[in-house]
Scaffold this motif. Sequence first.
Motif, PDB file in Angstrom:
ATOM      1  N   ASP A 148       0.852  -1.205   0.000  1.00  0.00           N
ATOM      2  CA  ASP A 148       0.000   0.000   0.000  1.00  0.00           C
ATOM      3  C   ASP A 148       0.882   1.248   0.000  1.00  0.00           C
ATOM      4  O   ASP A 148       0.582   2.247  -0.651  1.00  0.00           O
ATOM      5  N   VAL A 149       1.984   1.195   0.747  1.00  0.00           N
ATOM      6  CA  VAL A 149       2.913   2.332   0.779  1.00  0.00           C
ATOM      7  C   VAL A 149       3.616   2.463  -0.577  1.00  0.00           C
ATOM      8  O   VAL A 149       3.751   3.560  -1.111  1.00  0.00           O
ATOM      9  N   TYR A 150       4.053   1.329  -1.146  1.00  0.00           N
ATOM     10  CA  TYR A 150       4.720   1.375  -2.449  1.00  0.00           C
ATOM     11  C   TYR A 150       3.782   1.925  -3.519  1.00  0.00           C
ATOM     12  O   TYR A 150       4.227   2.615  -4.438  1.00  0.00           O
ATOM     13  N   GLU A 151       2.482   1.641  -3.404  1.00  0.00           N
ATOM     14  CA  GLU A 151       1.498   2.158  -4.355  1.00  0.00           C
ATOM     15  C   GLU A 151       1.556   3.692  -4.370  1.00  0.00           C
ATOM     16  O   GLU A 151       1.542   4.319  -5.433  1.00  0.00           O
ATOM     17  N   LYS A 152       1.681   4.294  -3.176  1.00  0.00           N
ATOM     18  CA  LYS A 152       1.783   5.764  -3.099  1.00  0.00           C
ATOM     19  C   LYS A 152       3.156   6.231  -3.613  1.00  0.00           C
ATOM     20  O   LYS A 152       3.249   7.227  -4.333  1.00  0.00           O
TER      21      LYS A 152
END
Lengths: 220, 211
Positions: A148-152
């Motif tokens: 989810d963090v990598y998506e941002k």
Amino acid sequence: MTIRLIGYSASYPTLRVIICLKELGLPYELEPPASYQSLKDEDFIANKHPFGKMPVLFDGDFRITESRAICRYLASKYQGKHNDIILIPKDVHKAGLVDQFISYELSYYDPPLSKLVYQEKFAKKFFNKDPDPEIIKQAHEELAKVLDVYEKLLEGKEYLNGEYSLADLVLCPGTNYVYGAGHSDLWDNRPNVKNWWSRLCNRDANKKSFEEIKSFWENN
Amino acid sequence: MPIKLIGYAQSLPTRRVILTLNELGLSYELEAVTEIHTIKTDDFLANKHAFGKIPVLCDGDFTINESRAICRYLVSKYQKDAKIVLIPDDINKVSLIEQYISYELSYFDPPLTKILLQEVFNKRRGEPIDEAIVKQAREEIEKVLDVYEKILVGKDYLNGEYSLADLFHFPCAHYICTDTQQGDIFDTRPNVKRWLDNLRNRDAYKKTYAE
């Protein structure tokens, strides 16, 4: 004198170095150890890796261990010499951010990923242990939060630091394993992450390296 | 504009950065984080650290996080103006330093962190210490330190000359000595003991731990 890489291509830290060598256009010889047990022999510990691990790289007389340190060495010495692939930028700020993203891989991405690699690919085949569904579930959930963090982080970017770098390379081998072991939803359910992973899979070095591994698993 | 370091002075990763700043003779402002919720806000996650962690360093417009990445950045940018060499120019030497940094991450830190979690953090929270974990972690670090004892034969520092690799090892080792019952693991190995004593006696270390 050719570069010698001691390790099993199936072991994903070794594969990390193989991908790096291929990205930089460097020829090398792969020397698989006789067995996992042989890594703990006195001779291996004295002359190859004091902690009895692989990979180990010899470049002439120079010996270096630990996959990410080996990749940094290869990039520092050879990038730009055989092709125009730059894994560690010259600019001090860009290099700093590449380092930061390599640290994210170590600190947050790899811990749950490596649990899944072990459980899904190695536990039964090499250690005769049944995969533990609790560990798999917990690692899957942890990796989901990381992605989810990598998506941002990947919003508006093709690669973690904009241009392809060592920060993207370091997580390719483990990701390939886990993606193909029933957890592809982790990457496919996140549009930026999905596009990024697809881009990485299309790189020649990754294509060739992943093909080599496929035949290892089919034949062993 | 002075360098701004967002962190908590007693946290091991923040100490790593402060040691580096002091070795390089750089002035900085410490923005102390005392409450964990301040590093989990949307703004912090978007602009300081995507995973809501400290330390974070702001050097003018440039923001960078993760302590070891911060330290390498500071060395790359400011070492040439400092009186010290933390990362030499020679590619082979640099690479061996990176190897030792990887040993710190892979083998040295994990068992020591397990001990710290039990004997310092659990204790602080009034939770019981799991002696079985401490025992297992101690056995693990003893084997690791046997390897370090060999690496340090005839050497004062891991790669011969003092480098960033030695600096990275210090915060965790020192914390074990000052705040747990396990400090003897270092004292019983003469090369390891000499290594840590050399580090402890450096001006930058005295300054860092006096603050």
